[in-house]
Design a protein around this motif. Sequence first.
Motif, PDB file in Angstrom:
ATOM      1  N   SER A 172       0.822  -1.214   0.000  1.00 43.58           N
ATOM      2  CA  SER A 172       0.000   0.000   0.000  1.00 43.58           C
ATOM      3  C   SER A 172       0.852   1.258   0.000  1.00 43.58           C
ATOM      4  O   SER A 172       0.593   2.199  -0.768  1.00 43.58           O
ATOM      5  CB  SER A 172      -0.938   0.000   1.207  1.00 43.58           C
ATOM      6  OG  SER A 172      -0.199  -0.053   2.419  1.00 43.58           O
ATOM      7  N   TRP A 173       1.905   1.284   0.832  1.00 45.54           N
ATOM      8  CA  TRP A 173       2.745   2.479   0.901  1.00 45.54           C
ATOM      9  C   TRP A 173       3.496   2.709  -0.410  1.00 45.54           C
ATOM     10  O   TRP A 173       3.543   3.828  -0.927  1.00 45.54           O
ATOM     11  CB  TRP A 173       3.747   2.392   2.059  1.00 45.54           C
ATOM     12  CG  TRP A 173       4.924   3.316   1.892  1.00 45.54           C
ATOM     13  CD1 TRP A 173       6.206   2.962   1.585  1.00 45.54           C
ATOM     14  CD2 TRP A 173       4.925   4.746   1.976  1.00 45.54           C
ATOM     15  NE1 TRP A 173       7.008   4.069   1.475  1.00 45.54           N
ATOM     16  CE2 TRP A 173       6.247   5.203   1.716  1.00 45.54           C
ATOM     17  CE3 TRP A 173       3.938   5.702   2.236  1.00 45.54           C
ATOM     18  CZ2 TRP A 173       6.613   6.537   1.715  1.00 45.54           C
ATOM     19  CZ3 TRP A 173       4.311   7.048   2.241  1.00 45.54           C
ATOM     20  CH2 TRP A 173       5.619   7.452   1.984  1.00 45.54           C
ATOM     21  N   SER A 174       4.071   1.663  -0.955  1.00 47.83           N
ATOM     22  CA  SER A 174       4.855   1.837  -2.182  1.00 47.83           C
ATOM     23  C   SER A 174       3.976   2.327  -3.324  1.00 47.83           C
ATOM     24  O   SER A 174       4.366   3.216  -4.098  1.00 47.83           O
ATOM     25  CB  SER A 174       5.561   0.535  -2.567  1.00 47.83           C
ATOM     26  OG  SER A 174       4.635  -0.513  -2.769  1.00 47.83           O
ATOM     27  N   LEU A 175       2.782   1.780  -3.442  1.00 45.85           N
ATOM     28  CA  LEU A 175       1.885   2.214  -4.514  1.00 45.85           C
ATOM     29  C   LEU A 175       1.388   3.639  -4.286  1.00 45.85           C
ATOM     30  O   LEU A 175       1.228   4.412  -5.237  1.00 45.85           O
ATOM     31  CB  LEU A 175       0.713   1.244  -4.637  1.00 45.85           C
ATOM     32  CG  LEU A 175       1.076  -0.177  -5.100  1.00 45.85           C
ATOM     33  CD1 LEU A 175      -0.139  -1.086  -5.046  1.00 45.85           C
ATOM     34  CD2 LEU A 175       1.671  -0.168  -6.507  1.00 45.85           C
ATOM     35  N   ASP A 176       1.168   4.001  -3.039  1.00 43.16           N
ATOM     36  CA  ASP A 176       0.765   5.378  -2.735  1.00 43.16           C
ATOM     37  C   ASP A 176       1.881   6.362  -3.077  1.00 43.16           C
ATOM     38  O   ASP A 176       1.626   7.450  -3.609  1.00 43.16           O
ATOM     39  CB  ASP A 176       0.405   5.515  -1.253  1.00 43.16           C
ATOM     40  CG  ASP A 176      -0.947   4.888  -0.912  1.00 43.16           C
ATOM     41  OD1 ASP A 176      -1.704   4.585  -1.860  1.00 43.16           O
ATOM     42  OD2 ASP A 176      -1.222   4.692   0.285  1.00 43.16           O
ATOM     43  N   SER A 179       1.992   6.782  -6.901  1.00 42.80           N
ATOM     44  CA  SER A 179       0.856   7.576  -7.372  1.00 42.80           C
ATOM     45  C   SER A 179       1.027   9.044  -7.000  1.00 42.80           C
ATOM     46  O   SER A 179       0.703   9.943  -7.787  1.00 42.80           O
ATOM     47  CB  SER A 179      -0.449   7.033  -6.769  1.00 42.80           C
ATOM     48  OG  SER A 179      -0.682   5.706  -7.184  1.00 42.80           O
ATOM     49  N   HIS A 180       1.541   9.300  -5.801  1.00 41.89           N
ATOM     50  CA  HIS A 180       1.727  10.675  -5.330  1.00 41.89           C
ATOM     51  C   HIS A 180       2.755  11.408  -6.187  1.00 41.89           C
ATOM     52  O   HIS A 180       2.536  12.562  -6.589  1.00 41.89           O
ATOM     53  CB  HIS A 180       2.171  10.661  -3.868  1.00 41.89           C
ATOM     54  CG  HIS A 180       2.227  12.015  -3.245  1.00 41.89           C
ATOM     55  ND1 HIS A 180       1.108  12.683  -2.806  1.00 41.89           N
ATOM     56  CD2 HIS A 180       3.278  12.841  -2.994  1.00 41.89           C
ATOM     57  CE1 HIS A 180       1.460  13.864  -2.307  1.00 41.89           C
ATOM     58  NE2 HIS A 180       2.776  13.977  -2.404  1.00 41.89           N
ATOM     59  N   LYS A 214      -1.558   1.352 -11.676  1.00 43.48           N
ATOM     60  CA  LYS A 214      -1.460   2.603 -10.933  1.00 43.48           C
ATOM     61  C   LYS A 214      -0.869   3.727 -11.776  1.00 43.48           C
ATOM     62  O   LYS A 214      -1.114   4.914 -11.518  1.00 43.48           O
ATOM     63  CB  LYS A 214      -0.587   2.392  -9.690  1.00 43.48           C
ATOM     64  CG  LYS A 214      -1.259   1.604  -8.583  1.00 43.48           C
ATOM     65  CD  LYS A 214      -2.347   2.427  -7.904  1.00 43.48           C
ATOM     66  CE  LYS A 214      -2.967   1.681  -6.749  1.00 43.48           C
ATOM     67  NZ  LYS A 214      -4.016   2.489  -6.071  1.00 43.48           N
TER      68      LYS A 214
END
Length: 406
Positions: A172-176, A179-180, A214
Amino acid sequence: MTEKWRNDKWFTSSWNFAEEVTKNLHFQKNIKIHDVSLRDGEQQAGLIFDYKQKMALAEKMSEMGIHRIEAGMPAVSQQDRQVIVDLAKRRDLQSEIFAFARCMVDDVKRAADCGVKGVIIEIPCNEEMITKAYGWTMEKALELSIQASIAAKEAGLYTVFFPIDMTRASMSWSLDLLSHVAANGHMDALAIVDTMGVLMPHTVPFLVDTVRSKLPGKPIELHFHDDYGLGAANTIMGLAAGADVAHTTIGAIGERAGNAPYEDVALALLTMYGVDLGLDYSQIYPLNKMMREFSGLPIRGNRGITGDTVFNIESGIVADWYKQSHETDPLITNSYLPALTGHPDTQIVLGKHSGISSVDVWLEEAAIQLDKEQKRTLVADVKARAYEKHGLLNQADFDQLVAKYR
């Protein structure tokens, strides 16, 4: 016979091209090799290439058609910066020249000042690494990513975002993070970075597909390490899932166990997948030899593709196959011709496992004719000498053994 698995240069397996296999392969049309030997490769403990050696390696890589060369990190030393600057100036090189930068605006500016085509911008991705190794907050990692990537865009650099240790970060953190940065900063491409070499091959397609969902439309690059000996396999799995660029090194040099070896990736793609990267494959062995001569690094002689003795035959059984088929079909005893990779041709060597066919080759070279019983005696003598030496015989050993027959 000319098939994807069988022609005059290689003979692999028709099973590789069964529809049930190929329907799951999604290779891009213009896959690129991004060589990191001069940067990540040189991070191997105790390995240093001097200016002339780096220039020679880059010239050889360009000659063979390596698409991109990561020439170094300007912030490391003045010597490294000079290599990057001088390679970026060369208009005779086919390869695009990239630099490596930390996720810092100043690092990005240094890269731009070198005149490179693009920059790889690193940022720690694993939460534990961010807080424990860097001592940062998560917010700081995000802020630096935005600032550095925008600076790269403003400098006109092709920007590859490079999240360190991404594969050990939480999903979750890596994908966020990705995306950010894509939404608020800038990236022309994303590198999936397996810094510690901990991915399973079966995981890679899922990871590539997830990242693509993503970041739709963004090229995906693969930077896989070889800690479990899976760097090349993981890279091929990622390319087969549709990734665009493979980060590799010559001979798997690099941090700890090294990076994915380009030799394995490129030759496997050509002969087992029917994917031609447009390289001059006959330069594979010469480039590897050049790197080893510069670095002093040894490899086992029978190491696949690049080992010095990988095409040597000691076994009497295989020597018999060779003797019977070499003139009419040399691919009976090899999966590809040595010449394909620029390697010296097959040699029959004498040792413990030699047989009649083995000594026949050496006798023919020496223009000596023996009867069957004499050959059996000679084979026994060869085996005894091999036991005595605990290794292969050389020409002097053979000459001594056959002296009584001359």
